[in-house]
Structure formats: structure tokens, C-alpha cells
Motif scaffolding. Structure first.
Motif, PDB file in Angstrom:
ATOM      1  N   GLU A  61      16.398  21.836  70.179  1.00 30.06           N
ATOM      2  CA  GLU A  61      16.454  21.672  68.727  1.00 30.06           C
ATOM      3  C   GLU A  61      15.262  20.895  68.179  1.00 30.06           C
ATOM      4  N   GLY A  62      14.365  20.441  69.042  1.00 30.93           N
ATOM      5  CA  GLY A  62      13.185  19.709  68.605  1.00 30.93           C
ATOM      6  C   GLY A  62      13.124  18.336  69.227  1.00 30.93           C
ATOM      7  N   ILE A  63      12.412  17.449  68.579  1.00 33.68           N
ATOM      8  CA  ILE A  63      12.228  16.092  69.089  1.00 33.68           C
ATOM      9  C   ILE A  63      13.174  15.158  68.346  1.00 33.68           C
ATOM     10  N   CYS A  84       5.024  13.156  61.486  1.00 33.99           N
ATOM     11  CA  CYS A  84       3.740  13.787  61.825  1.00 33.99           C
ATOM     12  C   CYS A  84       3.156  13.220  63.113  1.00 33.99           C
ATOM     13  N   THR A  85       3.296  11.910  63.315  1.00 35.23           N
ATOM     14  CA  THR A  85       2.781  11.305  64.545  1.00 35.23           C
ATOM     15  C   THR A  85       3.499  11.871  65.753  1.00 35.23           C
ATOM     16  N   VAL A  86       4.813  12.004  65.676  1.00 33.31           N
ATOM     17  CA  VAL A  86       5.591  12.521  66.804  1.00 33.31           C
ATOM     18  C   VAL A  86       5.312  14.004  67.020  1.00 33.31           C
ATOM     19  N   ALA A  87       5.194  14.767  65.938  1.00 34.49           N
ATOM     20  CA  ALA A  87       5.052  16.224  66.037  1.00 34.49           C
ATOM     21  C   ALA A  87       3.637  16.684  66.343  1.00 34.49           C
ATOM     22  N   TYR A  88       2.637  15.809  66.238  1.00 40.05           N
ATOM     23  CA  TYR A  88       1.238  16.227  66.361  1.00 40.05           C
ATOM     24  C   TYR A  88       0.956  17.022  67.633  1.00 40.05           C
ATOM     25  N   VAL A 123      11.513  17.396  63.884  1.00 43.13           N
ATOM     26  CA  VAL A 123      11.746  16.033  64.344  1.00 43.13           C
ATOM     27  C   VAL A 123      12.967  15.488  63.616  1.00 43.13           C
ATOM     28  N   THR A 124      13.877  14.884  64.361  1.00 39.24           N
ATOM     29  CA  THR A 124      15.029  14.197  63.799  1.00 39.24           C
ATOM     30  C   THR A 124      14.899  12.726  64.157  1.00 39.24           C
ATOM     31  N   VAL A 125      15.006  11.859  63.155  1.00 39.89           N
ATOM     32  CA  VAL A 125      14.907  10.423  63.374  1.00 39.89           C
ATOM     33  C   VAL A 125      16.286   9.819  63.151  1.00 39.89           C
TER      34      VAL A 125
END
Length: 173
Positions: free
Chosen positions: A122-124, A145-149, A157-159
Motif C-alpha cells: 500500500e506504500g510507505i 516528499c522526502t520519504v517518497a523521493y 505515503v501514510t504518516v
């Protein structure tokens, strides 16, 4: 005289009709479009997103040089949550003195909280030991953006924080 004018008027039409001897061709496929690395140097460091008033989207990618590049960037085959955690620790520390002099800033709180990062279908997923719902939109995008770069624009990305979650979302830069 009149005959010369008629011939002069018909000559351009005649040239257009014959095409000056150039034959038409079909579209020729030559491959994929060229790609350009906008933020080079990720092999020597890590890419962090900070806020810049001179950037149209508000965020600017910054290559942060590190002593051990393997400590902050992961390989393309797997994801190391500890390395992403170190990358986010650098992000939460904010811009360096030189970066601040260059006009960069952060809306993320200075934090030494524990950060864990996991990757799934499902992503990060980023888990913080603090609240996330009070973060501004720019702060959220800094984090996402930093995590997905390294994974690319389409990465979700889910936080997760102590007060809820953000996302799944994509980097808007």
C-alpha cells in the motif's frame, strides 16, 4: 501583361500542390524521451525537502552530503526502515546553517522522537511518536516528499502519529 500576372498568381499554388519534391513519411519511433536527474548526488548523500520562498511549489529538494551514504539511502531492491529513519532525523533537525542563509526553512518541529518507516504494497508508512494533525500542509509535504523521493512521484505515503494519520498522500512537487 495580364497573362504574366495570372501565371505569377498560379505559380505559388502550383509549388504548394507539388510539395517541392518532398515526400511525406510516417512517424518514426526512436525510443523513450530523455530523462534528466534534477537533484544529482543522491549517491553521495540524501535528498531532503525544505521550504523556499523562491520555489513555485514552496518546497525545494536539497542534497545533504553525509559521511556514509548507505546510512541514509536504500537500494532499489529493498527498503531499510532504519536508513529512512536516519533520513527523517536529518529532516527534523532542519536546514543547516548554510541552507538557512540560502533562504531555506522548515515547518516541521525540531524533534528527536523515534521514527519508524515500513514499506508495503500500500506504500510507505511513517510512524512518529508525536502528533501529526497539527502539521501545516507544507510541513506534511516536506515529510511526504522526502520519504517518497527514492521511490518516485507515484509513491503513496501514510504518516501515523499519536493523534491520527495523514494520507495516503503523494508528493505534490
Amino acid at each position: 501583361m495580364r497573362r504574366g500576372r495570372v501565371l505569377g498568381a498560379l505559380l505559388p499554388l502550383l509549388l504548394l500542390a507539388t510539395g517541392c519534391g518532398i515526400r511525406s513519411t510516417d512517424v518514426v519511433e526512436v525510443g523513450d524521451p530523455a530523462t534528466v536527474e534534477v537533484a544529482p548526488g543522491a549517491q553521495q548523500g540524501t535528498v531532503l525537502y525544505f521550504i523556499s520562498s523562491s520555489s513555485p511549489g514552496g518546497l525545494l529538494p536539497v542534497v545533504r552530503q553525509v559521511d556514509d551514504p548507505s546510512a541514509t539511502s536504500s537500494s532499489g531492491t529493498g527498503d531499510d526502515g532504519r536508513s529512512r529513519g536516519k533520513q527523517l532525523a536529518l529532516l527534523f533537525m532542519g536546514p543547516s546553517r548554510a541552507e538557512r542563509k540560502g533562504g531555506l526553512r522548515s515547518e516541521l518541529p525540531m524533534s528527536s522522537d523515534q521514527v519508524s518507516v515500513t514499506t508495503g504494497q500500500e506504500g510507505i508508512r511513517v510512524r512518529l511518536a508525536s502528533g501529526v494533525n497539527q502539521l501545516s500542509e507544507l510541513a506534511r509535504q516536506q515529510l511526504i516528499c522526502t520519504v517518497a523521493y527514492e521511490r518516485g512521484q507515484g509513491t503513496t505515503v501514510t504518516v501515523l502519529g499519536t493523534d491520527g494519520s495523514i494520507g495516503p498522500a503523494r508528493c505534490s512537487v
